[in-house]
Design a protein around this motif. Structure first.
Motif, PDB file in Angstrom:
ATOM      1  N   LEU A   9      33.939  10.038 -59.343  1.00  0.00           N
ATOM      2  CA  LEU A   9      33.867   8.679 -59.226  1.00  0.00           C
ATOM      3  C   LEU A   9      33.852   8.496 -57.879  1.00  0.00           C
ATOM      4  CD1 LEU A   9      36.398   7.225 -61.723  1.00  0.00           C
ATOM      5  CD2 LEU A   9      33.976   6.830 -61.863  1.00  0.00           C
ATOM      6  N   GLY A  10      34.661   9.082 -56.917  1.00  0.00           N
ATOM      7  CA  GLY A  10      34.437   9.090 -55.664  1.00  0.00           C
ATOM      8  C   GLY A  10      33.100   9.292 -54.983  1.00  0.00           C
ATOM      9  N   LEU A  11      32.550  10.366 -55.531  1.00  0.00           N
ATOM     10  CA  LEU A  11      31.338  10.772 -55.047  1.00  0.00           C
ATOM     11  C   LEU A  11      30.252   9.821 -55.486  1.00  0.00           C
ATOM     12  CD1 LEU A  11      29.634  13.146 -53.654  1.00  0.00           C
ATOM     13  CD2 LEU A  11      29.204  14.164 -55.872  1.00  0.00           C
ATOM     14  N   GLY A  12      30.336   9.139 -56.512  1.00  0.00           N
ATOM     15  CA  GLY A  12      29.388   8.024 -56.870  1.00  0.00           C
ATOM     16  C   GLY A  12      29.441   7.027 -56.203  1.00  0.00           C
ATOM     17  N   LEU A  13      30.622   6.533 -55.846  1.00  0.00           N
ATOM     18  CA  LEU A  13      30.912   5.404 -54.791  1.00  0.00           C
ATOM     19  C   LEU A  13      30.310   5.754 -53.471  1.00  0.00           C
ATOM     20  CD1 LEU A  13      34.358   4.167 -55.871  1.00  0.00           C
ATOM     21  CD2 LEU A  13      32.381   2.860 -56.217  1.00  0.00           C
ATOM     22  N   PHE A  19      22.813   4.649 -50.655  1.00  0.00           N
ATOM     23  CA  PHE A  19      21.581   4.077 -50.907  1.00  0.00           C
ATOM     24  C   PHE A  19      21.212   2.547 -50.815  1.00  0.00           C
ATOM     25  CE2 PHE A  19      21.453   8.330 -53.043  1.00  0.00           C
ATOM     26  CZ  PHE A  19      20.413   8.727 -52.381  1.00  0.00           C
ATOM     27  N   ALA A  20      22.368   1.950 -50.772  1.00  0.00           N
ATOM     28  CA  ALA A  20      22.353   0.527 -50.808  1.00  0.00           C
ATOM     29  C   ALA A  20      21.776   0.061 -49.456  1.00  0.00           C
ATOM     30  CB  ALA A  20      23.891  -0.098 -50.838  1.00  0.00           C
ATOM     31  N   GLY A  21      21.026  -0.971 -49.503  1.00  0.00           N
ATOM     32  CA  GLY A  21      20.291  -1.540 -48.362  1.00  0.00           C
ATOM     33  C   GLY A  21      20.364  -3.120 -48.509  1.00  0.00           C
TER      34      GLY A  21
END
Length: 123
Positions: A9-13, A19-21
């Motif tokens: 879960l931490g890695l996914g966050l 990748f957010a922009g």
């Protein structure tokens, strides 16, 4: 097992933040515009002047017509109004018609009891 789930879960966050922009690649939001304002036909403290023409026709022949004693008549009218608030005002209106009567020199007899005349002697 719990540590593995928490790590994933931490890695996914972290990867989603990486990748957010600033650009939005999904569906664009529909811009809603406000409806146009209602038209204001009248204003406060407004004068309104109207002129018009008129045509009067009868339902009977001129010989049987009680009111204008003609087949038709042309005329006109006018009015003037003052609105002291948007939908409230005062005014005066009038019209006139010129009937070309066929009986110009005929005396009109009012003895058919349309108009009753009383004198001081009659009671």
């Amino acid at each position: 097992m719990k540590k593995l789930v928490i790590c994933l879960l931490g890695l996914g966050l972290i990867t989603s933040a990486a990748f957010a922009g600033t650009e939005y690649s999904g569906k664009e939001m529909k811009q809603i515009t406000a409806p146009p304002p209602c038209p204001e036909w009248y204003a406060n403290n407004e004068f309104n002047v109207s002129l018009w023409g008129t045509y009067v026709f009868t339902g009977t022949e001129w010989i049987n017509d009680r009111y204008i004693q003609a087949d038709h008549a042309w005329g006109g009218g006018g009015d003037i109004k003052y609105f002291f608030m948007r939908y409230f005002g005062v005014g005066i209106e009038g019209w006139a018609a010129d009937a070309n009567q066929a009986r110009k020199e005929t005396f009109t007899d009012f003895s058919d009891n349309i108009f009753k005349v009383f004198t001081a002697k009659e009671t």
